[in-house]
Design a protein around this motif. Structure first.
Motif, PDB file in Angstrom:
ATOM      1  N   GLY A   1      44.046 145.028  64.668  1.00 60.31           N
ATOM      2  CA  GLY A   1      45.210 144.262  64.246  1.00 60.31           C
ATOM      3  C   GLY A   1      46.478 145.085  64.289  1.00 60.31           C
ATOM      4  N   PRO A   2      47.628 144.446  64.008  1.00 61.38           N
ATOM      5  CA  PRO A   2      48.928 145.121  64.117  1.00 61.38           C
ATOM      6  C   PRO A   2      49.118 146.189  63.050  1.00 61.38           C
ATOM      7  N   ILE A   3      49.713 147.301  63.465  1.00 58.87           N
ATOM      8  CA  ILE A   3      50.005 148.413  62.554  1.00 58.87           C
ATOM      9  C   ILE A   3      51.483 148.401  62.169  1.00 58.87           C
ATOM     10  N   THR A   4      51.758 148.604  60.900  1.00 58.93           N
ATOM     11  CA  THR A   4      53.122 148.786  60.401  1.00 58.93           C
ATOM     12  C   THR A   4      53.201 150.127  59.695  1.00 58.93           C
ATOM     13  N   ILE A   5      54.248 150.893  59.999  1.00 61.18           N
ATOM     14  CA  ILE A   5      54.442 152.227  59.421  1.00 61.18           C
ATOM     15  C   ILE A   5      55.737 152.208  58.618  1.00 61.18           C
ATOM     16  N   LEU A   6      55.669 152.666  57.392  1.00 64.68           N
ATOM     17  CA  LEU A   6      56.853 152.786  56.548  1.00 64.68           C
ATOM     18  C   LEU A   6      57.161 154.260  56.332  1.00 64.68           C
ATOM     19  N   VAL A   7      58.353 154.699  56.733  1.00 67.05           N
ATOM     20  CA  VAL A   7      58.812 156.074  56.545  1.00 67.05           C
ATOM     21  C   VAL A   7      59.874 156.067  55.452  1.00 67.05           C
ATOM     22  N   SER A   8      59.606 156.744  54.331  1.00 68.90           N
ATOM     23  CA  SER A   8      60.526 156.773  53.195  1.00 68.90           C
ATOM     24  C   SER A   8      61.000 158.200  52.961  1.00 68.90           C
ATOM     25  N   SER A   9      62.310 158.432  53.155  1.00 70.44           N
ATOM     26  CA  SER A   9      62.840 159.771  52.874  1.00 70.44           C
ATOM     27  C   SER A   9      62.844 160.045  51.379  1.00 70.44           C
ATOM     28  N   ALA A  10      63.004 158.994  50.560  1.00 67.75           N
ATOM     29  CA  ALA A  10      62.998 159.179  49.107  1.00 67.75           C
ATOM     30  C   ALA A  10      61.638 159.672  48.628  1.00 67.75           C
ATOM     31  N   ASP A  11      60.568 159.149  49.224  1.00 64.31           N
ATOM     32  CA  ASP A  11      59.216 159.545  48.839  1.00 64.31           C
ATOM     33  C   ASP A  11      58.734 160.785  49.585  1.00 64.31           C
ATOM     34  N   ARG A  12      59.478 161.182  50.643  1.00 67.02           N
ATOM     35  CA  ARG A  12      59.005 162.252  51.540  1.00 67.02           C
ATOM     36  C   ARG A  12      57.597 161.915  52.018  1.00 67.02           C
ATOM     37  N   ALA A  13      57.417 160.662  52.441  1.00 65.61           N
ATOM     38  CA  ALA A  13      56.081 160.215  52.834  1.00 65.61           C
ATOM     39  C   ALA A  13      56.166 159.160  53.924  1.00 65.61           C
TER      40      ALA A  13
END
Length: 334
Positions: A210-222
């Protein structure tokens, strides 16, 4: 004679059934030969032959009351729309198509017909055919001309990326203001517990296709990875010049590779990404520009690279992954 009469009756029944598929209150739609410029209510342009294959991205501009459809990064269709009124505003942000039903009736609004329904939230926000008076008039849904809604319905699939923006630029760089919310089906606080430098988790067995979604958060450094709404991985980020914002971005993976190496996965070729900036800080910044500032585990990067398929989406934000819940808006939804 009886055979001819039977055929005639059957033909009439088919015609009546076809006519009944579009409610009388819905706008049928008027094709136009213009791939750019203003659209009158009900007008649309459709030319999928210019890009026959590849992932589809749908961009909706609330101020312009238009929708643009891209396939493999190329504009293949556009239409006038009618979105939510004041008090029933259409939410902005990054969505995926959760459900599709060619024949659908609203369970919220007196069984109202919603042909060619494509669901964006489980709280009732959808794309479907409807009346187009030339201004926002819905309860939050995105109404389209009936003919265009059929064409779009036939092109999209579950997991397709839909970006709704409140800026005035209709192309792949118009602004929006997504209220990003990390929302797996089984959210637990430990899912956002800080990771040590270089640390990562990779659990693709939780959702194997299935489709992949990636979340990049500079606030979380993650960096967080989801497939079909299931968390399948996360990694700690190292960000160069952390005092400078990364900006808001949405990237969708297209077909093909580039002539340069991937900045994250050793030994892998770079890939083609479509960029939709979501704020001024993100304007004109590509994914590989961000690659000069973001680092994470090469082993994790290689695993993630091999799992990506065209249509995967990356959302970059300077906000934390978890914010105040909004029942009408879920970026990473099942």
């Amino acid at each position: 004679m009886k055979t001819i009469r039977a055929i005639t009756i059957l033909t009439c029944l088919i015609a009546v059934t076809s006519m009944a598929a579009m409610p009388s209150s819905h706008t049928k739609g008027t094709p136009t030969g213009r791939p750019s410029g203003p659209l009158k209510p009900g007008e649309y342009w459709w030319n999928p032959a210019v890009s026959p294959d590849g992932p589809v991205v749908v961009l909706v501009s609330l101020p312009l009351q238009t929708v643009n459809v891209y396939r493999n990064g190329i504009l293949v269709g556009r239409s006038s729309v009618s979105t939510g009124t004041k008090g029933h505003a259409t939410p902005t942000g990054v969505f995926t198509i959760l459900e599709k039903k060619e024949t659908h009736f609203s369970n919220l609004y007196k069984n109202a017909p919603m042909p060619n329904m494509q669901r964006l939230t489980w709280s009732g926000i959808c794309m479907h055919s409807g009346n187009l008076p030339g201004y926002p008039a819905s309860h939050g849904c995105i109404r389209m001309p009936y003919d265009f809604s059929k064409l779009l319905f036939s092109m999209t699939s579950r997991g397709c990326t839909v970006v709704i923006g409140d800026g005035s630029k209709p192309g792949p760089h118009f602004a929006s203001n997504p209220g990003i919310l990390l929302a797996p089906k089984d959210f637990k606080p430990e899912m956002v517990k800080p990771l040590a430098s270089g640390q990562y988790q990779w659990m693709p067995e939780r959702s194997t296709s299935g489709p992949i979604t990636i979340l990049v958060s500079s606030a979380d450094r993650a960096l967080y990875v989801y497939r079909n709404g299931e968390p399948i991985g996360r990694a700690a980020l190292q960000i160069a010049n952390p005092q400078m914002p990364l900006g808001g971005h949405i990237f969708t993976l297209l077909d093909g590779v580039t002539g340069t190496a991937s900045p994250w996965a050793p030994g892998r070729p770079g890939r083609n990404w479509m960029n939709v900036s979501t704020d001024n800080a993100g304007r004109g910044v590509g994914l590989y520009d961000l690659g000069k500032r973001i680092r994470f585990s090469p082993e994790f990067a290689a695993s993630l690279y091999d799992a990506l398929t065209p249509g995967a989406t990356i959302v970059v934000t300077d906000d934390p992954a978890v914010r105040n819940p909004n029942p009408n808006f879920t970026v990473l939804a099942d």
